[in-house]
Design a protein around this motif. Structure first.
Motif, short mmCIF file in Angstrom:
data_model
loop_
_atom_site.label_atom_id
_atom_site.label_comp_id
_atom_site.label_asym_id
_atom_site.label_seq_id
_atom_site.Cartn_x
_atom_site.Cartn_y
_atom_site.Cartn_z
N ASP A 11 -10.40 -9.24 12.39
CA ASP A 11 -8.99 -9.35 12.75
C ASP A 11 -8.12 -8.22 12.18
N ALA A 12 -8.73 -7.34 11.38
CA ALA A 12 -7.98 -6.25 10.73
C ALA A 12 -8.01 -5.00 11.61
N HIS A 13 -6.90 -4.26 11.63
CA HIS A 13 -6.78 -3.08 12.50
C HIS A 13 -6.24 -1.90 11.68
N TRP A 14 -6.84 -0.72 11.88
CA TRP A 14 -6.40 0.49 11.20
C TRP A 14 -6.31 1.64 12.19
N ARG A 15 -5.37 2.53 11.94
CA ARG A 15 -5.29 3.79 12.66
C ARG A 15 -5.67 4.87 11.66
N LEU A 16 -6.75 5.59 11.95
CA LEU A 16 -7.26 6.61 11.04
C LEU A 16 -6.91 8.00 11.54
N GLU A 17 -6.40 8.82 10.63
CA GLU A 17 -6.09 10.22 10.90
C GLU A 17 -7.03 11.08 10.05
N ALA A 18 -7.08 12.37 10.33
CA ALA A 18 -7.95 13.29 9.59
C ALA A 18 -7.75 13.13 8.09
N GLY A 19 -8.84 12.98 7.36
CA GLY A 19 -8.81 12.80 5.91
C GLY A 19 -8.90 11.36 5.47
N ASP A 20 -8.56 10.40 6.35
CA ASP A 20 -8.63 8.98 5.99
C ASP A 20 -10.09 8.52 5.92
N CYS A 21 -10.34 7.56 5.03
CA CYS A 21 -11.68 7.00 4.89
C CYS A 21 -11.56 5.47 4.84
N LEU A 22 -12.30 4.79 5.71
CA LEU A 22 -12.26 3.33 5.81
C LEU A 22 -13.61 2.76 5.43
N SER A 23 -13.61 1.75 4.57
CA SER A 23 -14.83 1.08 4.13
C SER A 23 -14.91 -0.31 4.75
N MET A 24 -16.12 -0.71 5.16
CA MET A 24 -16.30 -2.03 5.78
C MET A 24 -17.75 -2.49 5.63
N ARG A 25 -17.95 -3.80 5.79
CA ARG A 25 -19.30 -4.36 5.90
C ARG A 25 -19.58 -4.60 7.37
N LEU A 26 -20.82 -4.41 7.78
CA LEU A 26 -21.19 -4.64 9.17
C LEU A 26 -21.63 -6.09 9.34
N ASP A 27 -20.64 -6.97 9.33
CA ASP A 27 -20.93 -8.40 9.46
C ASP A 27 -19.95 -9.11 10.39
N ARG A 28 -19.20 -8.34 11.17
CA ARG A 28 -18.24 -8.91 12.12
C ARG A 28 -18.02 -7.90 13.25
N PRO A 29 -17.40 -8.33 14.33
CA PRO A 29 -17.16 -7.41 15.45
C PRO A 29 -16.32 -6.20 15.02
N ILE A 30 -16.68 -5.05 15.59
CA ILE A 30 -15.97 -3.80 15.29
C ILE A 30 -15.68 -3.09 16.62
N VAL A 31 -14.44 -2.61 16.76
CA VAL A 31 -14.05 -1.85 17.94
C VAL A 31 -13.58 -0.48 17.48
N TYR A 32 -14.12 0.57 18.11
CA TYR A 32 -13.70 1.95 17.88
C TYR A 32 -12.96 2.41 19.13
N ARG A 33 -11.79 3.02 18.95
CA ARG A 33 -11.02 3.48 20.10
C ARG A 33 -10.30 4.77 19.75
N ASN A 34 -10.42 5.75 20.64
CA ASN A 34 -9.67 6.99 20.49
C ASN A 34 -8.50 6.89 21.46
N PRO A 35 -7.28 6.63 20.94
CA PRO A 35 -6.12 6.41 21.81
C PRO A 35 -5.45 7.71 22.27
N THR A 36 -6.00 8.86 21.87
CA THR A 36 -5.33 10.13 22.14
C THR A 36 -5.99 10.88 23.30
N ARG A 37 -5.45 12.04 23.59
CA ARG A 37 -5.99 12.91 24.64
C ARG A 37 -6.88 14.00 24.07
N LYS A 38 -7.20 13.88 22.78
CA LYS A 38 -8.06 14.87 22.12
C LYS A 38 -9.29 14.16 21.54
N PRO A 39 -10.44 14.83 21.54
CA PRO A 39 -11.62 14.21 20.93
C PRO A 39 -11.43 14.03 19.43
N ALA A 40 -12.16 13.09 18.86
CA ALA A 40 -12.14 12.84 17.42
C ALA A 40 -13.53 13.11 16.87
#
Length: 196
Positions: free
Chosen positions: A149-178
């Motif tokens: 249920d948690a949501h983050w917007r990551l920009e260059a330099g950000d680091c996010l830690s998580m456990r792989l024990d729940r659904p995860i969605v990755y999305r690039n909302p921009t017009r540039k590759p990440a």
């Protein structure tokens, strides 16, 4: 060996090592028996979502599916040169993953991901036989990551830690590759003890 052939062989090896039939892996992963059979014969290119389901059913990380499972003649090298790093493209989203880690057995795996503009990948990430922790370090661009249920917007330099024990969605909302680095660490699964 091309990446599809490597994936096919590795999934079959892991399934055999766990004593799972095609039906058994289908039941554990939620991927149809016929789809698993096509993947193992190299006749179908699995999507990232299917690889996530298969890795959960096999009790390993997705990165493990790209390892060369053949028994080495000598101790694996602790060095992985770029030409030796498996590269795979998700046929659904076009995201490209490069397994950076050497073949030497380590509880830590590094993966570089190039994620196209406007794309989205949703993993249903199920419980695995190992506890897996992941960190995503943004190198370029922007990504939105939803973990449970948690949501983050990551920009260059950000680091996010998580456990792989729940659904995860990755999305690039921009017009540039990440581009980002994924670090995965696995620990033996430890069931939760009840007091009493």
């Amino acid at each position: 060996m091309d990446i599809s052939a490597r994936l096919a062989r590795r999934i079959r090896e892991l399934r055999d090592a766990r004593g799972l039939s095609l039906d058994g892996l289908a039941e554990r992963s939620g991927v149809s028996r016929s789809n698993i059979s096509l993947i193992e014969r190299g006749q179908s290119s699995p999507t990232a979502v299917v690889l996530d389901k298969l890795s959960a059913g096999l009790g390993v990380t997705v990165a493990s599916l790209f390892e060369d499972g053949a028994a080495p003649v000598a101790e694996p090298s602790p060095l992985a040169r770029p030409a030796e790093q498996p590269v795979w493209t998700d046929p659904a989203s076009g995201y490209v993953r490069r397994n950076l880690s050497p073949a030497s057995h380590s509880p830590l795996q590094l993966v570089e991901v190039r994620f196209p503009a406007g794309q989205r990948v949703a993993y249903e990430t199920a419980a695995r036989e190992v506890e897996t922790h992941q960190q995503v370090w943004m190198l370029e661009g922007t990504m939105e990551v939803t973990v449970g249920d948690a949501h983050w917007r990551l920009e260059a330099g950000d680091c996010l830690s998580m456990r792989l024990d729940r659904p995860i969605v990755y999305r690039n909302p921009t017009r540039k590759p990440a581009r980002y680095l994924v670090a995965l660490a696995t620990l033996p699964f430890m069931p939760t003890r009840r007091n009493g």
